[in-house]
Design a protein around this motif. Structure first.
Motif, PDB file in Angstrom:
ATOM      1  N   ARG A  15       0.811  -1.110  -0.033  1.00 29.01           N
ATOM      2  CA  ARG A  15       0.016  -0.095   0.019  1.00 29.01           C
ATOM      3  C   ARG A  15       1.032   1.338  -0.220  1.00 29.01           C
ATOM      4  O   ARG A  15       1.673   1.352   0.941  1.00 29.01           O
ATOM      5  CB  ARG A  15      -0.811  -0.110   1.307  1.00 29.01           C
ATOM      6  CG  ARG A  15      -1.912   1.127   1.325  1.00 29.01           C
ATOM      7  CD  ARG A  15      -2.781   0.918   2.724  1.00 29.01           C
ATOM      8  NE  ARG A  15      -2.211   1.652   3.757  1.00 29.01           N
ATOM      9  CZ  ARG A  15      -2.183   2.834   4.200  1.00 29.01           C
ATOM     10  NH1 ARG A  15      -2.609   3.696   3.366  1.00 29.01           N
ATOM     11  NH2 ARG A  15      -1.581   3.377   5.273  1.00 29.01           N
ATOM     12  N   SER A  18       1.829   3.182   3.503  1.00 29.53           N
ATOM     13  CA  SER A  18       1.783   2.219   4.386  1.00 29.53           C
ATOM     14  C   SER A  18       2.367   2.636   5.899  1.00 29.53           C
ATOM     15  O   SER A  18       3.608   3.271   5.793  1.00 29.53           O
ATOM     16  CB  SER A  18       2.578   0.988   3.844  1.00 29.53           C
ATOM     17  OG  SER A  18       3.077   0.364   5.053  1.00 29.53           O
ATOM     18  N   GLU A  83      -1.008  -6.583  10.018  1.00 27.27           N
ATOM     19  CA  GLU A  83      -1.738  -8.095  10.193  1.00 27.27           C
ATOM     20  C   GLU A  83      -2.951  -7.949   9.391  1.00 27.27           C
ATOM     21  O   GLU A  83      -3.724  -7.021   9.398  1.00 27.27           O
ATOM     22  CB  GLU A  83      -2.138  -7.664  11.555  1.00 27.27           C
ATOM     23  CG  GLU A  83      -3.100  -8.695  11.984  1.00 27.27           C
ATOM     24  CD  GLU A  83      -3.203  -8.366  13.662  1.00 27.27           C
ATOM     25  OE1 GLU A  83      -2.480  -9.026  14.439  1.00 27.27           O
ATOM     26  OE2 GLU A  83      -4.538  -7.793  14.166  1.00 27.27           O
ATOM     27  N   TYR A  84      -3.149  -8.913   8.558  1.00 33.55           N
ATOM     28  CA  TYR A  84      -4.376  -9.195   8.002  1.00 33.55           C
ATOM     29  C   TYR A  84      -5.222 -10.091   8.527  1.00 33.55           C
ATOM     30  O   TYR A  84      -4.540 -11.349   8.463  1.00 33.55           O
ATOM     31  CB  TYR A  84      -4.129  -9.559   6.609  1.00 33.55           C
ATOM     32  CG  TYR A  84      -3.671  -8.463   5.408  1.00 33.55           C
ATOM     33  CD1 TYR A  84      -3.528  -7.135   5.880  1.00 33.55           C
ATOM     34  CD2 TYR A  84      -3.373  -8.468   4.049  1.00 33.55           C
ATOM     35  CE1 TYR A  84      -3.206  -6.262   5.166  1.00 33.55           C
ATOM     36  CE2 TYR A  84      -2.972  -7.576   3.413  1.00 33.55           C
ATOM     37  CZ  TYR A  84      -2.948  -6.342   3.793  1.00 33.55           C
ATOM     38  OH  TYR A  84      -2.533  -5.464   2.899  1.00 33.55           O
TER      39      TYR A  84
HETATM   40  C1  LIG Z   1      -7.433  -8.106   4.190  1.00 37.37           C
HETATM   41  C2  LIG Z   1      -7.213  -7.003   5.640  1.00 37.37           C
HETATM   42  C3  LIG Z   1      -7.516  -7.538   6.856  1.00 37.37           C
HETATM   43  C4  LIG Z   1      -7.070  -6.669   8.071  1.00 37.37           C
HETATM   44  N1  LIG Z   1      -7.136  -7.302   9.194  1.00 37.37           N
HETATM   45  C5  LIG Z   1      -6.569  -6.593  10.222  1.00 37.37           C
HETATM   46  C6  LIG Z   1      -6.561  -7.228  11.588  1.00 37.37           C
HETATM   47  O1  LIG Z   1      -6.589  -8.428  11.862  1.00 37.37           O
HETATM   48  N2  LIG Z   1      -5.994  -6.514  12.712  1.00 37.37           N
HETATM   49  C7  LIG Z   1      -5.679  -5.122  12.490  1.00 37.37           C
HETATM   50  O2  LIG Z   1      -5.274  -4.514  13.403  1.00 37.37           O
HETATM   51  N3  LIG Z   1      -5.833  -4.471  11.209  1.00 37.37           N
HETATM   52  C8  LIG Z   1      -6.482  -5.487  10.070  1.00 37.37           C
HETATM   53  N4  LIG Z   1      -6.476  -4.757   8.838  1.00 37.37           N
HETATM   54  C9  LIG Z   1      -6.227  -3.303   8.572  1.00 37.37           C
HETATM   55  C10 LIG Z   1      -4.566  -2.975   8.548  1.00 37.37           C
HETATM   56  O3  LIG Z   1      -4.042  -2.923   9.668  1.00 37.37           O
HETATM   57  C11 LIG Z   1      -4.760  -1.595   7.719  1.00 37.37           C
HETATM   58  O4  LIG Z   1      -5.049  -1.529   6.725  1.00 37.37           O
HETATM   59  C12 LIG Z   1      -3.187  -1.038   7.914  1.00 37.37           C
HETATM   60  O5  LIG Z   1      -3.250   0.312   7.325  1.00 37.37           O
HETATM   61  C13 LIG Z   1      -2.340  -1.868   7.016  1.00 37.37           C
HETATM   62  O6  LIG Z   1      -1.012  -1.454   7.098  1.00 37.37           O
HETATM   63  P1  LIG Z   1      -0.221  -0.578   6.108  1.00 37.37           P
HETATM   64  O7  LIG Z   1      -0.800   0.971   6.334  1.00 37.37           O
HETATM   65  O8  LIG Z   1       1.210  -0.950   6.340  1.00 37.37           O
HETATM   66  O9  LIG Z   1      -0.723  -1.216   4.704  1.00 37.37           O
HETATM   67  C14 LIG Z   1      -6.700  -5.439   7.635  1.00 37.37           C
HETATM   68  C15 LIG Z   1      -6.778  -4.787   6.545  1.00 37.37           C
HETATM   69  C16 LIG Z   1      -7.090  -5.669   5.176  1.00 37.37           C
HETATM   70  C17 LIG Z   1      -6.817  -5.106   3.951  1.00 37.37           C
END
Ligand SMILES: Cc1cc2nc3c(=O)[nH]c(=O)nc-3n(C[C@H](O)[C@H](O)[C@H](O)COP(=O)(O)O)c2cc1C
Length: 199
Positions: A15, A18, A83-84
């Motif tokens: 992303r 990020s 975390e996804y």
């Molecule tokens: C498929 C998916 C699953 C997610 N599951 C979680 C989760 O289990 N726990 C959490 O804290 N955030 C979750 N998120 C939100 C992410 O923490 C958030 O999108 C975050 O911005 C991702 O990190 P980045 O900014 O480095 O891309 C999820 C997002 C996506 C797209």
């Protein structure tokens, strides 16, 4: 005197903007300030397909060879992954799966051997209240028990990451910065201790 630790810095996010990339950059700067040789790695730029044995049979993707080479030339890894659904991201798992596949050739170890023994420090960031720490247990297990890395005990999940960075990408809360630094220093200490043992 031994050479400084050579550290790969990786974010597991796909992303732009990020939070984990920002956190990885904070860790990179701390490692650099401590004298490490740091190499940022953009997993997306490796352009790896989802692992597919038929693709592999047609030839190892260049990105897998490149990442193997980077690990082979490094002592340590600083990793910040989102975390996804409680798990590390497919981008990260897929890239490391690919790295396990190249065989030893051209003076390089196999991908698996290139990963084994790498000292690793884990970070995560999330806009949520737990900072993504649930995934770190799985990431720890994956790196340590399957890939043979040495994951240091210290780890940090940055909660409310959407509010945590200033415009320059610095962490606003000194306690958060100290927590990242604890991970970074542990990785560097452990790397140096291993180098001294092997010398
Ligand atoms: C498929 C998916 C699953 C997610 N599951 C979680 C989760 O289990 N726990 C959490 O804290 N955030 C979750 N998120 C939100 C992410 O923490 C958030 O999108 C975050 O911005 C991702 O990190 P980045 O900014 O480095 O891309 C999820 C997002 C996506 C797209």
């Amino acid at each position: 005197m031994s050479t400084p630790p050579r550290v790969l810095v990786v974010a597991g996010s796909a992303r732009n903007g990020s939070y984990n990339q920002k956190l990885a950059t904070v860790a990179l700067r701390l490692a650099e300030q401590a004298g490490a040789w740091v190499t940022p790695v953009d997993l997306r730029a490796l352009d790896l397909p989802i692992y597919d044995a038929d693709i592999e049979a047609r030839g190892m993707p260049e990105g897998a060879r490149r990442l193997r080479k980077l690990f082979a030339a490094s002592d340590a890894l600083l990793l910040a992954t989102p975390e996804y659904n409680g798990f590390p991201t497919p981008l990260l798992v897929n890239a490391l799966d690919w790295v396990t596949r190249p065989v030893a050739e051209d003076g390089l170890p196999s991908g698996m051997a290139a990963l084994t023994g790498t000292v690793a420090g884990l970070l995560s960031a999330s806009p949520g209240g737990l900072g993504g720490v649930r995934s770190l247990l799985f990431t720890r297990q994956f790196l340590q028990m399957n890939l043979g890395m040495l994951v240091v005990p210290e780890q940090f999940g940055l909660a409310l990451a959407d509010q945590a960075f200033d415009d320059a990408g610095a962490l606003a809360d000194p306690k958060s910065l100290a927590s990242v630094d604890r991970v970074v220093q542990s990785v560097l200490r452990t790397t140096q201790a291993l180098k001294q043992k092997q010398a």
